[in-house]
Scaffold this motif. Structure first.
Motif, PDB file in Angstrom:
ATOM      1  N   TRP A  13       0.847  -1.200   0.000  1.00 21.35           N
ATOM      2  CA  TRP A  13       0.000   0.000   0.000  1.00 21.35           C
ATOM      3  C   TRP A  13       0.882   1.250   0.000  1.00 21.35           C
ATOM      4  O   TRP A  13       0.641   2.198  -0.748  1.00 21.35           O
ATOM      5  CB  TRP A  13      -0.901  -0.026   1.237  1.00 21.35           C
ATOM      6  N   SER A  14       1.940   1.227   0.831  1.00 24.93           N
ATOM      7  CA  SER A  14       2.809   2.405   0.901  1.00 24.93           C
ATOM      8  C   SER A  14       3.627   2.575  -0.376  1.00 24.93           C
ATOM      9  O   SER A  14       3.826   3.693  -0.839  1.00 24.93           O
ATOM     10  CB  SER A  14       3.739   2.324   2.113  1.00 24.93           C
ATOM     11  N   LYS A  15       4.095   1.473  -0.959  1.00 23.73           N
ATOM     12  CA  LYS A  15       4.882   1.550  -2.199  1.00 23.73           C
ATOM     13  C   LYS A  15       4.046   2.094  -3.348  1.00 23.73           C
ATOM     14  O   LYS A  15       4.566   2.786  -4.225  1.00 23.73           O
ATOM     15  CB  LYS A  15       5.448   0.180  -2.574  1.00 23.73           C
ATOM     16  N   LEU A  16       2.771   1.789  -3.334  1.00 20.76           N
ATOM     17  CA  LEU A  16       1.878   2.286  -4.380  1.00 20.76           C
ATOM     18  C   LEU A  16       1.482   3.742  -4.158  1.00 20.76           C
ATOM     19  O   LEU A  16       0.920   4.382  -5.046  1.00 20.76           O
ATOM     20  CB  LEU A  16       0.627   1.408  -4.475  1.00 20.76           C
ATOM     21  N   GLY A  17       1.764   4.261  -2.975  1.00 27.81           N
ATOM     22  CA  GLY A  17       1.443   5.654  -2.683  1.00 27.81           C
ATOM     23  C   GLY A  17      -0.037   5.911  -2.495  1.00 27.81           C
ATOM     24  O   GLY A  17      -0.489   7.051  -2.641  1.00 27.81           O
ATOM     25  N   TRP A  18      -0.775   4.886  -2.137  1.00 29.15           N
ATOM     26  CA  TRP A  18      -2.214   5.061  -1.950  1.00 29.15           C
ATOM     27  C   TRP A  18      -2.494   5.804  -0.651  1.00 29.15           C
ATOM     28  O   TRP A  18      -1.753   5.707   0.315  1.00 29.15           O
ATOM     29  CB  TRP A  18      -2.910   3.718  -1.944  1.00 29.15           C
ATOM     30  N   PRO A  19      -3.608   6.551  -0.608  1.00 32.23           N
ATOM     31  CA  PRO A  19      -3.941   7.295   0.608  1.00 32.23           C
ATOM     32  C   PRO A  19      -4.214   6.347   1.779  1.00 32.23           C
ATOM     33  O   PRO A  19      -4.749   5.259   1.602  1.00 32.23           O
ATOM     34  CB  PRO A  19      -5.193   8.082   0.233  1.00 32.23           C
ATOM     35  N   PHE A  20      -3.837   6.806   2.949  1.00 29.61           N
ATOM     36  CA  PHE A  20      -3.905   5.969   4.145  1.00 29.61           C
ATOM     37  C   PHE A  20      -5.160   6.228   4.979  1.00 29.61           C
ATOM     38  O   PHE A  20      -5.526   5.393   5.797  1.00 29.61           O
ATOM     39  CB  PHE A  20      -2.657   6.231   4.981  1.00 29.61           C
ATOM     40  N   GLU A  21      -5.801   7.342   4.774  1.00 28.29           N
ATOM     41  CA  GLU A  21      -6.909   7.726   5.645  1.00 28.29           C
ATOM     42  C   GLU A  21      -7.969   6.638   5.765  1.00 28.29           C
ATOM     43  O   GLU A  21      -8.456   6.348   6.850  1.00 28.29           O
ATOM     44  CB  GLU A  21      -7.566   9.029   5.157  1.00 28.29           C
ATOM     45  N   GLN A  22      -8.342   6.042   4.633  1.00 30.45           N
ATOM     46  CA  GLN A  22      -9.380   5.009   4.653  1.00 30.45           C
ATOM     47  C   GLN A  22      -8.894   3.728   5.325  1.00 30.45           C
ATOM     48  O   GLN A  22      -9.666   3.003   5.924  1.00 30.45           O
ATOM     49  CB  GLN A  22      -9.829   4.675   3.226  1.00 30.45           C
TER      50      GLN A  22
END
Length: 156
Positions: A13-22
């Motif tokens: 998830w972090s490598k893809l740069g996706w938002p973390f809020e959800q």
């Protein structure tokens, strides 16, 4: 989820740069529930994921990773030790006296095996957060810096 699934998912998830809020509530709960059973590599990957994603590390997840960090420092390889300490500092976390003692021992054990990236990560971690090294660990970091072609003075 199993510890490895939590670790791999957060790292991806972090490598893809996706938002973390959800993801944050579920991620925090999953980390809190599984960190004690994670391998040193899995703990390192989760700490790195939080740092890479610039995600806030708070609450039960923060405490679970703090409690699991000594296992990384005791049993992790050179890369895992360097990456974990770099990420821990990037997250603005502190080394209390117990963690500092474990970190010193880990550095003495792993610095002879570190490459330039690992030594650089450690220089950054200890200079950024003002963490203190024992004189023995500081000397080992200076020696490792010279061995990999970095300025030993930067490791002071």
């Amino acid at each position: 989820m199993k510890p490895q699934e939590v670790s791999n998912s957060l790292w991806g998830w972090s490598k893809l740069g996706w938002p973390f809020e959800q993801l944050q509530p579920a991620a925090g709960a999953a980390v809190a529930a599984t960190a004690a059973d994670m391998t040193p590599q899995e703990v390192s990957n989760v700490i790195y994921a939080y740092a890479l994603g610039n995600w806030p590390l708070t609450g039960a997840a923060q405490q679970a990773l703090r409690d699991a960090l000594p296992a990384v420092l005791h049993g992790g390889n050179a890369q895992g030790v360097a990456t974990s300490l770099w990420a821990w500092s990037k997250l603005g976390q502190q080394l209390d006296a117990d963690l500092a003692a474990v970190a010193d021992a880990a550095l003495l054990r792993t610095l002879p095996h570190m490459n330039v990236k690992g030594v650089t990560q450690l220089q950054q971690a200890f200079s950024t957060e003002g963490w203190q090294l024992s004189s023995e660990a500081a000397a080992a970091l200076r020696e490792a810096a010279g061995r990999v072609g970095l300025s030993p003075a930067a490791a002071a």
